[in-house]
Motif scaffolding. Structure first.
Motif, PDB file in Angstrom:
ATOM      1  N   ALA A 146       0.844  -1.206   0.000  1.00  0.00           N
ATOM      2  CA  ALA A 146       0.000   0.000   0.000  1.00  0.00           C
ATOM      3  C   ALA A 146       0.878   1.255   0.000  1.00  0.00           C
ATOM      4  O   ALA A 146       0.579   2.243  -0.662  1.00  0.00           O
ATOM      5  CB  ALA A 146      -0.925  -0.004   1.206  1.00  0.00           C
ATOM      6  N   ARG A 147       1.981   1.184   0.734  1.00  0.00           N
ATOM      7  CA  ARG A 147       2.920   2.310   0.753  1.00  0.00           C
ATOM      8  C   ARG A 147       3.541   2.484  -0.633  1.00  0.00           C
ATOM      9  O   ARG A 147       3.612   3.587  -1.174  1.00  0.00           O
ATOM     10  CB  ARG A 147       4.001   2.049   1.812  1.00  0.00           C
ATOM     11  CG  ARG A 147       5.158   3.035   1.795  1.00  0.00           C
ATOM     12  CD  ARG A 147       6.138   2.787   2.951  1.00  0.00           C
ATOM     13  NE  ARG A 147       6.693   1.431   2.963  1.00  0.00           N
ATOM     14  CZ  ARG A 147       7.714   1.016   2.210  1.00  0.00           C
ATOM     15  NH1 ARG A 147       8.294   1.850   1.365  1.00  0.00           N
ATOM     16  NH2 ARG A 147       8.156  -0.223   2.294  1.00  0.00           N
ATOM     17  N   LEU A 148       3.963   1.369  -1.213  1.00  0.00           N
ATOM     18  CA  LEU A 148       4.614   1.392  -2.527  1.00  0.00           C
ATOM     19  C   LEU A 148       3.664   1.941  -3.595  1.00  0.00           C
ATOM     20  O   LEU A 148       4.079   2.688  -4.485  1.00  0.00           O
ATOM     21  CB  LEU A 148       4.989  -0.053  -2.877  1.00  0.00           C
ATOM     22  CG  LEU A 148       6.239  -0.332  -3.664  1.00  0.00           C
ATOM     23  CD1 LEU A 148       7.432   0.342  -3.027  1.00  0.00           C
ATOM     24  CD2 LEU A 148       6.451  -1.841  -3.742  1.00  0.00           C
ATOM     25  N   LEU A 149       2.407   1.539  -3.508  1.00  0.00           N
ATOM     26  CA  LEU A 149       1.433   1.931  -4.538  1.00  0.00           C
ATOM     27  C   LEU A 149       0.605   3.133  -4.086  1.00  0.00           C
ATOM     28  O   LEU A 149      -0.389   3.481  -4.704  1.00  0.00           O
ATOM     29  CB  LEU A 149       0.567   0.725  -4.914  1.00  0.00           C
ATOM     30  CG  LEU A 149       1.456  -0.360  -5.551  1.00  0.00           C
ATOM     31  CD1 LEU A 149       0.801  -1.727  -5.517  1.00  0.00           C
ATOM     32  CD2 LEU A 149       1.826   0.002  -6.976  1.00  0.00           C
ATOM     33  N   ARG A 150       1.036   3.748  -3.014  1.00  0.00           N
ATOM     34  CA  ARG A 150       0.571   5.057  -2.564  1.00  0.00           C
ATOM     35  C   ARG A 150      -0.946   5.142  -2.332  1.00  0.00           C
ATOM     36  O   ARG A 150      -1.618   6.038  -2.817  1.00  0.00           O
ATOM     37  CB  ARG A 150       1.065   6.148  -3.532  1.00  0.00           C
ATOM     38  CG  ARG A 150       2.596   6.153  -3.596  1.00  0.00           C
ATOM     39  CD  ARG A 150       3.144   7.319  -4.369  1.00  0.00           C
ATOM     40  NE  ARG A 150       2.931   7.207  -5.806  1.00  0.00           N
ATOM     41  CZ  ARG A 150       3.380   8.075  -6.702  1.00  0.00           C
ATOM     42  NH1 ARG A 150       4.068   9.131  -6.304  1.00  0.00           N
ATOM     43  NH2 ARG A 150       3.148   7.916  -7.981  1.00  0.00           N
TER      44      ARG A 150
ATOM     45  N   VAL B 165       8.131   7.620 -14.635  1.00  0.00           N
ATOM     46  CA  VAL B 165       7.210   6.483 -14.678  1.00  0.00           C
ATOM     47  C   VAL B 165       5.793   7.012 -14.896  1.00  0.00           C
ATOM     48  O   VAL B 165       5.378   7.961 -14.238  1.00  0.00           O
ATOM     49  CB  VAL B 165       7.313   5.714 -13.328  1.00  0.00           C
ATOM     50  CG1 VAL B 165       6.125   4.799 -13.118  1.00  0.00           C
ATOM     51  CG2 VAL B 165       8.617   4.930 -13.265  1.00  0.00           C
ATOM     52  N   PRO B 166       5.044   6.423 -15.832  1.00  0.00           N
ATOM     53  CA  PRO B 166       3.671   6.895 -16.034  1.00  0.00           C
ATOM     54  C   PRO B 166       2.810   6.662 -14.784  1.00  0.00           C
ATOM     55  O   PRO B 166       3.043   5.698 -14.045  1.00  0.00           O
ATOM     56  CB  PRO B 166       3.156   6.049 -17.210  1.00  0.00           C
ATOM     57  CG  PRO B 166       4.133   4.938 -17.385  1.00  0.00           C
ATOM     58  CD  PRO B 166       5.414   5.312 -16.717  1.00  0.00           C
ATOM     59  N   ALA B 167       1.839   7.552 -14.566  1.00  0.00           N
ATOM     60  CA  ALA B 167       0.973   7.414 -13.392  1.00  0.00           C
ATOM     61  C   ALA B 167       0.137   6.145 -13.515  1.00  0.00           C
ATOM     62  O   ALA B 167      -0.450   5.886 -14.569  1.00  0.00           O
ATOM     63  CB  ALA B 167       0.068   8.632 -13.283  1.00  0.00           C
ATOM     64  N   PHE B 168       0.097   5.339 -12.471  1.00  0.00           N
ATOM     65  CA  PHE B 168      -0.677   4.091 -12.570  1.00  0.00           C
ATOM     66  C   PHE B 168      -1.244   3.647 -11.229  1.00  0.00           C
ATOM     67  O   PHE B 168      -2.015   2.702 -11.172  1.00  0.00           O
ATOM     68  CB  PHE B 168       0.201   2.964 -13.126  1.00  0.00           C
ATOM     69  CG  PHE B 168       1.140   2.381 -12.100  1.00  0.00           C
ATOM     70  CD1 PHE B 168       2.311   3.034 -11.765  1.00  0.00           C
ATOM     71  CD2 PHE B 168       0.837   1.195 -11.452  1.00  0.00           C
ATOM     72  CE1 PHE B 168       3.173   2.524 -10.799  1.00  0.00           C
ATOM     73  CE2 PHE B 168       1.683   0.680 -10.476  1.00  0.00           C
ATOM     74  CZ  PHE B 168       2.854   1.341 -10.154  1.00  0.00           C
ATOM     75  N   ASP B 169      -0.858   4.302 -10.120  1.00  0.00           N
ATOM     76  CA  ASP B 169      -1.189   3.738  -8.805  1.00  0.00           C
ATOM     77  C   ASP B 169      -2.356   4.500  -8.167  1.00  0.00           C
ATOM     78  O   ASP B 169      -3.113   5.175  -8.853  1.00  0.00           O
ATOM     79  CB  ASP B 169       0.059   3.710  -7.909  1.00  0.00           C
ATOM     80  CG  ASP B 169       0.629   5.102  -7.662  1.00  0.00           C
ATOM     81  OD1 ASP B 169      -0.065   6.103  -7.939  1.00  0.00           O
ATOM     82  OD2 ASP B 169       1.789   5.190  -7.192  1.00  0.00           O
ATOM     83  N   PHE B 170      -2.501   4.396  -6.830  1.00  0.00           N
ATOM     84  CA  PHE B 170      -3.662   5.001  -6.164  1.00  0.00           C
ATOM     85  C   PHE B 170      -3.613   6.533  -6.143  1.00  0.00           C
ATOM     86  O   PHE B 170      -4.589   7.166  -5.760  1.00  0.00           O
ATOM     87  CB  PHE B 170      -3.800   4.458  -4.743  1.00  0.00           C
ATOM     88  CG  PHE B 170      -4.297   3.035  -4.706  1.00  0.00           C
ATOM     89  CD1 PHE B 170      -5.614   2.731  -5.048  1.00  0.00           C
ATOM     90  CD2 PHE B 170      -3.451   1.989  -4.341  1.00  0.00           C
ATOM     91  CE1 PHE B 170      -6.075   1.422  -5.029  1.00  0.00           C
ATOM     92  CE2 PHE B 170      -3.906   0.680  -4.317  1.00  0.00           C
ATOM     93  CZ  PHE B 170      -5.220   0.387  -4.662  1.00  0.00           C
ATOM     94  N   THR B 171      -2.495   7.131  -6.554  1.00  0.00           N
ATOM     95  CA  THR B 171      -2.502   8.594  -6.667  1.00  0.00           C
ATOM     96  C   THR B 171      -3.388   9.030  -7.843  1.00  0.00           C
ATOM     97  O   THR B 171      -3.728  10.195  -7.952  1.00  0.00           O
ATOM     98  CB  THR B 171      -1.073   9.162  -6.879  1.00  0.00           C
ATOM     99  OG1 THR B 171      -0.527   8.571  -8.061  1.00  0.00           O
ATOM    100  CG2 THR B 171      -0.188   8.869  -5.684  1.00  0.00           C
ATOM    101  N   VAL B 172      -3.729   8.102  -8.714  1.00  0.00           N
ATOM    102  CA  VAL B 172      -4.601   8.421  -9.848  1.00  0.00           C
ATOM    103  C   VAL B 172      -6.056   8.334  -9.387  1.00  0.00           C
ATOM    104  O   VAL B 172      -6.508   7.253  -8.982  1.00  0.00           O
ATOM    105  CB  VAL B 172      -4.371   7.441 -11.021  1.00  0.00           C
ATOM    106  CG1 VAL B 172      -5.305   7.765 -12.181  1.00  0.00           C
ATOM    107  CG2 VAL B 172      -2.918   7.457 -11.465  1.00  0.00           C
ATOM    108  N   PRO B 173      -6.809   9.446  -9.440  1.00  0.00           N
ATOM    109  CA  PRO B 173      -8.213   9.392  -9.015  1.00  0.00           C
ATOM    110  C   PRO B 173      -8.998   8.406  -9.880  1.00  0.00           C
ATOM    111  O   PRO B 173      -8.812   8.378 -11.101  1.00  0.00           O
ATOM    112  CB  PRO B 173      -8.714  10.830  -9.244  1.00  0.00           C
ATOM    113  CG  PRO B 173      -7.490  11.680  -9.367  1.00  0.00           C
ATOM    114  CD  PRO B 173      -6.407  10.796  -9.884  1.00  0.00           C
ATOM    115  N   GLY B 174      -9.811   7.606  -9.232  1.00  0.00           N
ATOM    116  CA  GLY B 174     -10.636   6.654  -9.977  1.00  0.00           C
ATOM    117  C   GLY B 174     -10.100   5.235  -9.962  1.00  0.00           C
ATOM    118  O   GLY B 174     -10.844   4.287 -10.231  1.00  0.00           O
ATOM    119  N   VAL B 175      -8.803   5.066  -9.665  1.00  0.00           N
ATOM    120  CA  VAL B 175      -8.264   3.704  -9.540  1.00  0.00           C
ATOM    121  C   VAL B 175      -8.815   3.114  -8.237  1.00  0.00           C
ATOM    122  O   VAL B 175      -8.614   3.685  -7.160  1.00  0.00           O
ATOM    123  CB  VAL B 175      -6.719   3.707  -9.507  1.00  0.00           C
ATOM    124  CG1 VAL B 175      -6.180   2.334  -9.097  1.00  0.00           C
ATOM    125  CG2 VAL B 175      -6.162   4.123 -10.855  1.00  0.00           C
TER     126      VAL B 175
END
Ligand SMILES: *Cc1c(COP(=O)(O)O)cnc(C)c1O
Length: 471
Positions: free
Chosen positions: A72-76, A210-220
Motif C-alpha cells: 500500500a505504501r509502494l502503490l501510494r 514512470v507513467p501514473a498508474f497507482d492510487f494517486t490516480v483518481p478513480g483507480v
C-alpha cells in the motif's frame, strides 16, 4: 529418505532452469542466493500452517498485514487494504468478483478490457459470468484507447481495466484517462500491475520517469501486484489492494449454510498454506527497499539495452518501447519467431513464443530478471545467432490445405478420435503420450498459429487432457 529426494532431483533435470538468468519467462531470478535460501527456509517453517483462520495462526495475520502495508505504501494508497492471494490470476479473479458483487442490481454485468489485458480476465469472465467487452488497442503503441473504452461502456459495465504494464508487449496503458472514465460513471477501475507493480515504484524512486498508474490516480479502485514475479519471492504470492475497506467488502465470503464451522474467506482458497506468505514476507524484508531499487534498476537497464541491441539485429524489431522489464520482438518474413525460439533453446536460452492475435503476427516475449543482466552480451549473441540460423532455415511452411481445413473445423463438433488425429497432425501425439516435448516446437507452433482461436483452445485442452493422466 535420501532416495526420494534423489529421485526429485533426478526428475528436475528435465525442467527449465529456475536460476541463472537464462529462462526469460515463468521464473524470476534476483541473483541473490541468500534471499533464495531464506525463502526456502520460510517455506519449510510454514508448510504445515493454515491460513484458513487468521485468529488461530496469528503469525500469518501479522505477516499478511505487514506485506499488504508494504504494498500500500509502494502503490501510494494511504487508506488501502488488501489480501495476499496465491498469484496474479487469483488477484484478478477477486477484483472482478468484487466488482460484480458490489453491483447486485446489475443482472448481466460486463467489464471493458483492452485487447491486451491478461487472459486471467477472460478466465474471470468465464467463471463469474461477467461479460468481457474487448476493445482494440492502438496498433502503433499497443496502449489501450480510452475513447473507445468509453464508447464500449453501457449500463451493465461494472469494471474498467488497465495494464501497468501489459504482459504481451510491456507497455503501460493510459491509466489516468481510463480511471477518470470509471470515476465519471461511478464504476470500478482495476489496474493490473501484476508484473510491473513491484518495479515501477522502485524505478520512480531511482529517478526514472514512470507513467501514473497507482492510487494517486483518481478513480483507480484496485491494483494487483505479484510478489512471485518482481519481488522475487517463491511462487504462490500476489497482493490485491483496494483503495479503501468498503471496496474490499464484496470480496469476502462467509457461509453459515452448513453444519460445520462458519466459512469465512478472503480468497478463493479456504485451507491455504501459510508457506508462500511467510516466504514472501521473509524475502521482501530481507531484500528491502534499497535492494529492490537496485534490482529494478538492474533489470530495467538490461531491458533497455536488450531492446536497443536486439532491435539492431538484422531481421528483428522491438514491437513497443519497453516501459519496464519486458520486451516483445518480431521478425521479418525471412524467419519465423518459432524457429528463433527453438534455436535459442539449443543455445541454452528460453524465450516465450506468442502466437498471432487478431491482426498481429507472432512474436517472442522476454521477461528480464535482474540475474539476466550479467549475461546480457551472451543473450544478445545467442539472439543474433538464432535469428541468422532461422533465416537460413526459412520459415516453417504450413500446407495451405491444412490451414484451410483448420479454419473450417468447428471444435464443438469434434470427438475424442478427431482430437487424437489432430494432435498427431500437430506433432503433439507423442508428447501427449510420453510428456516429452518435440525437440523442435516450431512446426507445432506454426500449425497452432494458423488455427482459429477456438480451435487452438480446444486442441490445447485436448492435449492437456491426454498429458495429465495418472501414471
Ligand atoms: C502474470 C500476470 C498475471 C497472472 O498472474 P499469475 O501469477 O500467472 O496467475 C496477470 N496479469 C499480468 C499483467 C501478469 O503479468
Amino acid at each position: 529418505m535420501t532416495d526420494v529426494l534423489a529421485r526429485l532431483r533426478e526428475l528436475q533435470q528435465a525442467d527449465l532452469p529456475t536460476h541463472g538468468g537464462s529462462t526469460l519467462a515463468y521464473v524470476y531470478d534476483s541473483g541473490l542466493a541468500e534471499a533464495d535460501e531464506l525463502g526456502r527456509q520460510a517455506l519449510a517453517l510454514y508448510g504445515a500452517t493454515n491460513g484458513l483462520d487468521p485468529t488461530v495462526f496469528p503469525s500469518l495475520r501479522a505477516l499478511e498485514n505487514e506485506l499488504v502495508g508494504w504494498a500500500a505504501r509502494l502503490l501510494r494508497g494511504p487508506d488501502a487494504v488488501g489480501t495476499v492471494t496465491s498469484g496474479g490470476t487469483e488477484s484478478v479473479l477477486l477484483a472482478v468478483q468484487a466488482a460484480r458483487d458490489a453491483s447486485p442490481g446489475i443482472t448481466s454485468p460486463s467489464m471493458v478490457l483492452p485487447s491486451t489485458a491478461h487472459a486471467a480476465f477472460h478466465k474471470a469472465a468465464h467463471y463469474f459470468g461477467v461479460r468481457a467487452v474487448v476493445v482494440d488497442v492502438d496498433p502503433a503503441t499497443f496502449r489501450a484507447k480510452p475513447a473507445e473504452m468509453a464508447a464500449a461502456c453501457d449500463d451493465t459495465t461494472v469494471l474498467l481495466v488497465a495494464g501497468a504494464p501489459s504482459y504481451a508487449h510491456g507497455v503501460v496503458d493510459p491509466v489516468e484517462e481510463i480511471a477518470a472514465l470509471a470515476a465519471d460513471r461511478g464504476i470500478r477501475c482495476h489496474v493490473d500491475a501484476c508484473i510491473g507493480g513491484w518495479v515501477l515504484p522502485y524505478l520512480r524512486l531511482d529517478g526514472v520517469e514512470v507513467p501514473a498508474f497507482d492510487f494517486t490516480v483518481p478513480g483507480v479502485t484496485s491494483v494487483s501486484v505479484d510478489l512471485h514475479k518482481y519481488a522475487y519471492t517463491p511462487k504462490g504470492a500476489s497482493i490485491l489492494l483496494h483503495r479503501d475497506p468498503g471496496l474490499r467488502r464484496a470480496q469476502f465470503f462467509a457461509s453459515a449454510d452448513w453444519p460445520g464451522y462458519t466459512m469465512l474467506n478472503s480468497t478463493l482458497q479456504s485451507t491455504k498454506s501459510g508457506a508462500p506468505l511467510a516466504a514472501a514476507w521473509t524475502v521482501v524484508r530481507h531484500i528491502g527497499d534499497d535492494g529492490y531499487r537496485r534490482l529494478a534498476r538492474t533489470a530495467y537497464d538490461a531491458t533497455r539495452k536488450l531492446a536497443e541491441s536486439a532491435g539492431a539485429i538484422d531481421g528483428l524489431t522491438v514491437i513497443a518501447e519497453p516501459a519496464t522489464t519486458l520486451v516483445a520482438l518480431r521478425s521479418d518474413e525471412r524467419a519465423d519467431v518459432f524457429t528463433i525460439a527453438d534455436e535459442l533453446v539449443a543455445l541454452g536460452w528460453f524465450v516465450q513464443p506468442q502466437l498471432s492475435f487478431r491482426d498481429q503476427g507472432p512474436s517472442l516475449h522476454l521477461t528480464v530478471s535482474a540475474a539476466t543482466a550479467d549475461r546480457l552480451d551472451e543473450l544478445l549473441d545467442a539472439l543474433a545467432k538464432a535469428t541468422r540460423a532461422a533465416q537460413e532455415a526459412g520459415p516453417v511452411q504450413v500446407q495451405p490445405e491444412l490451414a484451410q481445413a483448420a479454419a473450417a473445423l468447428d471444435p464443438a463438433t469434434l470427438d475424442d478420435a478427431a482430437f487424437d488425429g489432430l494432435l498427431t497432425i500437430a506433432g503433439l501425439g507423442d508428447t501427449a503420450a510420453t510428456g516429452t516435448l518435440p525437440a523442435r516446437m516450431a512446426p507445432v507452433n506454426a500449425l497452432l498459429d494458423v488455427a482459429p482461436p477456438r480451435l487452438r483452445e480446444a486442441l490445447l485442452i485436448a492435449f492437456l487432457d491426454r498429458l495429465m493422466r495418472p501414471s
